[in-house]
Design a protein around this motif. Structure first.
Motif, PDB file in Angstrom:
ATOM      1  N   ALA A   1      30.021  82.424  40.277  1.00 50.14           N
ATOM      2  CA  ALA A   1      30.368  81.148  40.904  1.00 50.14           C
ATOM      3  C   ALA A   1      29.479  80.881  42.117  1.00 50.14           C
ATOM      4  O   ALA A   1      29.060  79.743  42.364  1.00 50.14           O
ATOM      5  CB  ALA A   1      31.841  81.144  41.317  1.00 50.14           C
ATOM      6  N   ILE A   2      29.170  81.932  42.879  1.00 49.66           N
ATOM      7  CA  ILE A   2      28.308  81.770  44.052  1.00 49.66           C
ATOM      8  C   ILE A   2      26.895  81.404  43.621  1.00 49.66           C
ATOM      9  O   ILE A   2      26.255  80.513  44.201  1.00 49.66           O
ATOM     10  CB  ILE A   2      28.315  83.053  44.900  1.00 49.66           C
ATOM     11  N   ALA A   3      26.383  82.086  42.591  1.00 50.87           N
ATOM     12  CA  ALA A   3      25.047  81.762  42.086  1.00 50.87           C
ATOM     13  C   ALA A   3      24.994  80.308  41.632  1.00 50.87           C
ATOM     14  O   ALA A   3      24.005  79.598  41.865  1.00 50.87           O
ATOM     15  CB  ALA A   3      24.673  82.698  40.938  1.00 50.87           C
ATOM     16  N   HIS A   4      26.067  79.855  41.001  1.00 47.73           N
ATOM     17  CA  HIS A   4      26.114  78.465  40.548  1.00 47.73           C
ATOM     18  C   HIS A   4      26.080  77.504  41.732  1.00 47.73           C
ATOM     19  O   HIS A   4      25.393  76.474  41.702  1.00 47.73           O
ATOM     20  CB  HIS A   4      27.363  78.232  39.699  1.00 47.73           C
ATOM     21  N   ARG A   5      26.801  77.833  42.808  1.00 46.45           N
ATOM     22  CA  ARG A   5      26.801  76.959  43.984  1.00 46.45           C
ATOM     23  C   ARG A   5      25.419  76.917  44.635  1.00 46.45           C
ATOM     24  O   ARG A   5      24.966  75.852  45.085  1.00 46.45           O
ATOM     25  CB  ARG A   5      27.859  77.422  44.987  1.00 46.45           C
ATOM     26  N   VAL A   6      24.752  78.074  44.691  1.00 45.70           N
ATOM     27  CA  VAL A   6      23.395  78.097  45.245  1.00 45.70           C
ATOM     28  C   VAL A   6      22.475  77.223  44.393  1.00 45.70           C
ATOM     29  O   VAL A   6      21.682  76.427  44.914  1.00 45.70           O
ATOM     30  CB  VAL A   6      22.860  79.541  45.319  1.00 45.70           C
TER      31      VAL A   6
END
Length: 330
Positions: A188-193
């Motif tokens: 999810a964090i990679a997607h937000r980045v």
């Protein structure tokens, strides 16, 4: 040098190893080892070569049933090369990470990120790499991921044991990657980045100096600090030649930058004070407290290092990037 070593050289980010006193914390051996791991992963992906296609910038899509109007749809197109003197993308703070360094290049533009509110690390904590269309943008294997800015995306195998990656087709036939540390919410964090990456602005990539004619060398990229960096405005110029194999893009040979004038003079170049050490030449007369350095990352003839270092002329105010020259080569 084999392709793995060249690939490792491409992964070097000289700015992140620059300390206030100008000493480099970059480990060439570590960078080359990292490159080998990443090349092994890419080989395992077995991505086929991208077919050559022609894309219209604007096409007309037939109207849906029960409507009398056509809808105009703009198709995102990607260049086959980036401009090494332009930052083609923007990256925002997202997922607890913020960008602190930007590296341009013809075949990749890379942004290094760190955890928000922390000093610049020796190695980036997270990273975004964007490729143009062409051989470096073969579609990777992976698991479906939520769309990134309405473009298809995949969670892809990690380039190393300590990262989680998402890839997305930022334009037709061109892919980008966001890489973050592993963890329960890493995907999810990679997607937000990835969602924070934008195309536009194309800010100039500048350095606070110019250099003389490059001969057979050419500018391969520029590394600039970003506002979140705790090093202030800093920049380095990457110089080299096209990889002889023609398969791995560019090989960075020499890094040119400014640093704090320190150390004992041990030689003179054209009557000017300098320090010469293996793989590095520092000119000590760069202005009040400043010196110009030329460092060899892979291989460079000592005479070439001396020529480049001696040709550096400070241009503009090193503390004010808006005054730096647009073209670093005289």
């Amino acid at each position: 040098m084999n392709e793995s070593d060249v690939d490792g050289a491409k992964l070097l980010a000289p700015l992140r190893g620059t300390t206030p006193d100008g000493e480099s914390a970059v480990s060439v051996e570590k960078a080359i080892a990292t490159g080998k791991r990443r090349r092994a992963v890419r080989g395992a992906l077995g991505a086929a070569a991208v077919a050559v296609v022609t894309v219209l910038a604007v096409i007309l899509v037939p109207a849906a049933l029960n409507t009398n109007r056509d809808e105009q749809v703009r198709v995102a197109t990607a260049p086959t090369e980036f401009n090494v003197l332009r930052q083609e993308f923007t990256v925002g703070s997202a997922g607890g990470f913020t960008p602190y360094a930007y590296r341009t290049g013809r075949f990749a533009q890379r942004i290094d990120l760190k955890r928000a509110g922390t000093p610049d690390p020796t190695e980036p904590t997270a990273m975004v790499t964007i490729y143009p269309s062409g051989p470096y943008s073969s579609e990777p294997d992976g698991e479906p991921a939520p769309a990134v800015n309405d473009r298809r995306a995949k969670y892809v195998p990690s380039a190393g044991p300590r990262s989680t990656r998402i890839a997305w087709e930022w334009a037709d036939g061109a892919w980008a990657y966001a890489e973050v540390p592993p963890g329960p919410d890493a995907q999810a964090i990679a997607h937000r980045v990835a969602q924070s990456v934008g195309r536009g602005g194309t800010a100039p990539a500048r350095v606070p100096f110019t250099i003389g004619a490059l001969g057979e060398d050419r500018v391969l990229g520029v590394v600039n600090s970003m506002p979140a960096s705790n090093h202030g405005p800093t920049a380095q110029l990457l110089i080299g030649r096209t990889d002889p194999s023609g398969a791995s893009g560019e090989m960075v040979g020499i890094v040119v930058g400014l640093t704090t004038a320190s150390g004992q003079q041990n030689t003179s170049l054209d009557g000017r004070p300098a320090i010469e050490s293996p793989g590095r030449v520092t000119m000590l007369d760069g202005g009040p407290g400043r010196a110009a350095t030329a460092s060899a990352l892979i291989s460079a003839e000592p005479l070439r290092l001396k020529e480049i270092a001696a040709s550096v002329q400070i241009s503009g105010d090193p503390a004010n990037p808006s005054t730096w020259p647009v073209n670093p080569v005289r």
